[in-house]
Write a protein that holds these residues in place. Structure first.
Motif, PDB file in Angstrom:
ATOM      1  N   SER A 291       0.827  -1.216   0.000  1.00  0.00           N
ATOM      2  CA  SER A 291       0.000   0.000   0.000  1.00  0.00           C
ATOM      3  C   SER A 291       0.858   1.262   0.000  1.00  0.00           C
ATOM      4  O   SER A 291       0.491   2.268  -0.618  1.00  0.00           O
ATOM      5  N   THR A 292       1.983   1.231   0.675  1.00  0.00           N
ATOM      6  CA  THR A 292       2.883   2.388   0.685  1.00  0.00           C
ATOM      7  C   THR A 292       3.456   2.627  -0.707  1.00  0.00           C
ATOM      8  O   THR A 292       3.520   3.765  -1.175  1.00  0.00           O
TER       9      THR A 292
ATOM     10  N   SER B 133       0.698   4.049  -2.924  1.00  0.00           N
ATOM     11  CA  SER B 133       0.395   5.437  -2.549  1.00  0.00           C
ATOM     12  C   SER B 133       1.471   6.383  -3.057  1.00  0.00           C
ATOM     13  O   SER B 133       1.169   7.438  -3.623  1.00  0.00           O
TER      14      SER B 133
END
Length: 125
Positions: free
Chosen positions: A4-5, A8
């Motif tokens: 997810s990082t 993002s």
């Protein structure tokens, strides 16, 4: 880095390249940082939430003090003491109205003053 990082960060880079961050309100202006050093670290989030909702510590303190004085007045039987407490309550109400008028909110002291009585009547119905 987790998935997810990575996703993002990639979306942020792509948006920046496409110019989506240009002309945002406040762009190029310094951030207004608050000094929260006097507030314990574990209470800072709650303080910020209350402040963002429009509550101030002084307002809450005054409300608590007014409720305490009202409670004392209900149990007091000495007339002189009751008059002294009424004077103290009036001073607190005046200060409360001053705090609220600084925030440009209209206040009605009787709303707060009779709050306990209204709750009691509501429960007794």
């Amino acid at each position: 880095m987790d998935f997810s990082t990575i996703v993002s960060e990639e979306r942020i880079r792509r948006s920046y390249k496409e110019g989506e961050f240009e002309n945002l309100p406040g762009m190029g202006k310094p951030l207004k940082l608050e000094d929260l050093s006097s507030i314990p670290e574990d209470l800072r989030m709650a303080y910020k939430m209350l402040k963002n909702a429009g509550f101030s510590p002084e307002e809450n303190r005054l409300k608590q003090e007014m409720m305490t004085v009202e409670g004392l007045m209900k149990t007091c039987e000495d007339l002189e003491e009751k008059e002294r407490l009424q004077k103290k309550l009036n001073e607190k109400l005046l200060r409360f109205n001053q705090v609220m008028s600084k925030r440009r909110k209209q206040t009605n002291a009787s709303i707060f003053k009779n709050y306990d009585e209204k709750i009691t009547r509501k429960w007794n119905q």
